[in-house]
Design a protein around this motif. Structure first.
Motif, PDB file in Angstrom:
ATOM      1  N   SER A   1      14.244   4.930   8.409  1.00 42.68           N
ATOM      2  CA  SER A   1      14.136   3.678   9.152  1.00 42.68           C
ATOM      3  C   SER A   1      15.352   2.792   8.933  1.00 42.68           C
ATOM      4  O   SER A   1      15.781   2.571   7.803  1.00 42.68           O
ATOM      5  CB  SER A   1      12.877   2.942   8.711  1.00 42.68           C
ATOM      6  OG  SER A   1      13.000   1.581   9.025  1.00 42.68           O
ATOM      7  N   ALA A   2      15.910   2.278  10.029  1.00 39.85           N
ATOM      8  CA  ALA A   2      17.083   1.400   9.927  1.00 39.85           C
ATOM      9  C   ALA A   2      16.673  -0.070   9.875  1.00 39.85           C
ATOM     10  O   ALA A   2      17.511  -0.949   9.953  1.00 39.85           O
ATOM     11  CB  ALA A   2      18.019   1.643  11.102  1.00 39.85           C
ATOM     12  N   LEU A   3      15.374  -0.337   9.750  1.00 38.65           N
ATOM     13  CA  LEU A   3      14.864  -1.718   9.792  1.00 38.65           C
ATOM     14  C   LEU A   3      15.490  -2.598   8.711  1.00 38.65           C
ATOM     15  O   LEU A   3      15.840  -3.742   8.950  1.00 38.65           O
ATOM     16  CB  LEU A   3      13.353  -1.704   9.574  1.00 38.65           C
ATOM     17  CG  LEU A   3      12.472  -1.664  10.814  1.00 38.65           C
ATOM     18  CD1 LEU A   3      11.017  -1.721  10.395  1.00 38.65           C
ATOM     19  CD2 LEU A   3      12.826  -2.813  11.734  1.00 38.65           C
ATOM     20  N   LEU A   4      15.606  -2.033   7.501  1.00 40.26           N
ATOM     21  CA  LEU A   4      16.037  -2.857   6.371  1.00 40.26           C
ATOM     22  C   LEU A   4      17.554  -3.018   6.309  1.00 40.26           C
ATOM     23  O   LEU A   4      18.060  -3.766   5.481  1.00 40.26           O
ATOM     24  CB  LEU A   4      15.532  -2.236   5.065  1.00 40.26           C
ATOM     25  CG  LEU A   4      14.027  -2.391   4.852  1.00 40.26           C
ATOM     26  CD1 LEU A   4      13.539  -1.476   3.760  1.00 40.26           C
ATOM     27  CD2 LEU A   4      13.698  -3.822   4.509  1.00 40.26           C
ATOM     28  N   ASP A   5      18.275  -2.321   7.187  1.00 44.44           N
ATOM     29  CA  ASP A   5      19.734  -2.393   7.141  1.00 44.44           C
ATOM     30  C   ASP A   5      20.248  -3.777   7.473  1.00 44.44           C
ATOM     31  O   ASP A   5      21.287  -4.203   6.980  1.00 44.44           O
ATOM     32  CB  ASP A   5      20.343  -1.395   8.129  1.00 44.44           C
ATOM     33  CG  ASP A   5      20.160   0.032   7.670  1.00 44.44           C
ATOM     34  OD1 ASP A   5      19.536   0.219   6.610  1.00 44.44           O
ATOM     35  OD2 ASP A   5      20.628   0.943   8.359  1.00 44.44           O
ATOM     36  N   THR A   6      19.538  -4.485   8.354  1.00 43.05           N
ATOM     37  CA  THR A   6      20.037  -5.776   8.811  1.00 43.05           C
ATOM     38  C   THR A   6      19.195  -6.936   8.296  1.00 43.05           C
ATOM     39  O   THR A   6      19.554  -8.077   8.489  1.00 43.05           O
ATOM     40  CB  THR A   6      20.051  -5.817  10.349  1.00 43.05           C
ATOM     41  OG1 THR A   6      18.811  -5.276  10.810  1.00 43.05           O
ATOM     42  CG2 THR A   6      21.179  -4.991  10.901  1.00 43.05           C
ATOM     43  N   ALA A   7      18.062  -6.647   7.651  1.00 38.57           N
ATOM     44  CA  ALA A   7      17.184  -7.703   7.154  1.00 38.57           C
ATOM     45  C   ALA A   7      17.663  -8.149   5.773  1.00 38.57           C
ATOM     46  O   ALA A   7      18.344  -7.398   5.079  1.00 38.57           O
ATOM     47  CB  ALA A   7      15.765  -7.186   7.076  1.00 38.57           C
TER      48      ALA A   7
END
Lengths: 325, 125
Positions: free
Chosen positions: A145-151
């Motif tokens: 998941s790339a969700l946490l890359d920008t959070a």
């Protein structure tokens, strides 16, 4: 996002020398078709890395840049040739990883322009692309998941187990996280490459050490107090024993640190139980998304916050106007 | 002063050296390769070697509680040869690694380790 790739491949074929400016996102310096240096607005460059790692203050580097350049940096500076090459290599690959997928920002090529730290290492354009693809695949292999890359990075206030092993970058991420800095902010602050911080974040996500990305502002503030308490706990642990294993000390710190912080921490933990962090399902490894195509790229500039209904309305208006004319 | 390429040339001058590589531990990338290794894909081999080292580090960290584990070098001997990995702590990124494959018969391990140490101190301050 082919434009930048194809443009770069074309420049390589023509063996051009100069600088390709990609809007405000970054610049690619080429010499006879090979990349010599690349800077990206979102990753720390060589100057920033040297300064953040305590090698040379940025002011001294700027003086060197104006007078004497790279040769004088090697002669006088505290950096050996091998170190400088390795540093440039790391910085360029890191910039390439974040810059190349962007594209579409009207790149402008200026022939002849060179970077003062260029010429340390020459990169074949095709090799750069291959390495970026490999890095992307490796990231997806660790945690799809790339969700946490920008959070913002928010380590869990409580450890889901008895102990955990952290490597050096993960340690820096945990101690540097303030619940507001995104992985790329942290990378700049720490003087680590953006990719290494992303790797650390994904590994920690895979180990279930990070809180799911915040949805609303109030939880944001709550996260700040709890993470500060965690940091206190980990720091105390560091003083106790040098092994980089953060144990349940963090919860102790929350208890004796500030009572209201502890209460909020408990509330947060309850919230996390219904969290949105993706869970591993047995056999899911085969069905992982192909990261290259499916995952969202890192947005440059402010996040797009349009309501889908607005978009639908605009599309309808556009269609109606087209039918009128 | 040694550059990364010169460093690899020096490493290959060690008696009994078969092939050598410079690896970046963080990303698992081959930084420099000496000559084409026969039938081996350098990229996947680099990724695999860094993965080996990571596993070793994890294992050692679990078996030496209360200690921060720092690996200087790692030696694996197979029936075909010696594999020597030396970690160079740099100030910037996760360690740079010199990987060297040595011939089983024609090499001198002690000498090779000594030479690798000398080369790495020349490479970094």
């Amino acid at each position: 996002m082919a434009p930048l790739d194809t443009l770069l491949a074309g420049l390589a074929r023509e063996r051009s020398t100069g600088a390709l400016r990609v809007g405000r996102a970054g610049t690619i310096f080429l010499s006879e078709g090979r990349v010599t240096y690349m800077e990206c607005a979102h990753t720390p460059g060589v100057e920033r890395v040297l300064a953040a790692r305590g090698r040379l203050p940025e002011a001294a580097l700027r003086r060197l840049q104006a007078d004497g350049g790279c040769r004088r940096l090697l002669e006088e500076g505290p950096v050996t040739l091998g170190e400088l090459q390795y540093c440039v290599l790391g910085a360029v690959l890191d910039a390439a990883f974040f810059l190349l997928p962007v594209g579409g920002n009207r790149p402008k090529f200026r022939p002849g322009e060179q970077h003062w730290l260029g010429g340390q290492w020459y990169f074949d354009v095709a090799g750069l692309m291959r390495e970026c693809a490999r890095r992307r695949a490796y990231l997806a292999q660790i945690w799809p998941s790339a969700l946490l890359d920008t959070a913002p990075v928010r380590p869990l206030p409580r450890l889901p187990g008895n102990g955990v092993m952290l490597d050096s970058v993960q340690w820096e991420v945990v101690t540097g996280a303030d619940a507001e800095a995104t992985p790329l902010d942290l990378a700049k602050r720490l003087g680590r490459s953006g990719y290494s911080v992303l790797l650390a974040v994904r590994r920690m996500a895979a180990a279930g050490l990070l809180a799911p990305p915040a949805e609303t502002a109030p939880t944001h503030a709550k996260g700040a107090t709890t993470t500060r308490a965690t940091k206190e706990g980990t720091a105390r642990h560091a003083a106790g024993g040098p092994a980089p294993t953060a144990t349940d000390d963090a919860t102790e710190a929350t208890k004796d640190g500030a009572p209201q912080a502890a209460g909020e921490g408990a509330g947060q933990a309850v919230g996390d139980r219904q969290g949105v962090l993706p869970r591993r399902v047995p056999g899911a490894a085969d069905q992982r998304p192909a990261h290259d195509s499916a995952a969202r790229g890192l947005p440059l500039g402010p996040p797009i916050s349009a309501d889908p209904t607005d978009l639908a309305l605009l599309m309808r208006l556009k269609k109606a106007l087209e039918e009128l004319s | 002063m040694l550059g990364l390429d010169d460093c690899l040339t020096e490493v290959m001058a060690i008696p009994g050296a078969l092939d050598a590589m410079l690896l970046d531990q963080t990303s698992g990338m081959a930084v420099a390769i000496s000559g084409p290794p026969q039938g081996v894909d350098a990229e996947s081999s680099a990724a695999a070697l860094t993965e080996t080292l990571r596993a070793t580090m994890d294992g050692l960290a679990r078996s030496c509680p209360g200690e921060t584990v720092r690996i200087d070098d790692m030696l694996v001997t197979t029936d075909k040869g010696h594999h020597l990995l030396r970690m160079l702590e740099t100030v910037f990124e996760g360690p740079l690694i010199i990987y060297l494959r040595l011939d089983l018969e024609r090499s001198n391990l002690a000498l090779a380790r000594y030479r690798l140490q000398a080369i790495s101190s020349q490479l970094l301050t």
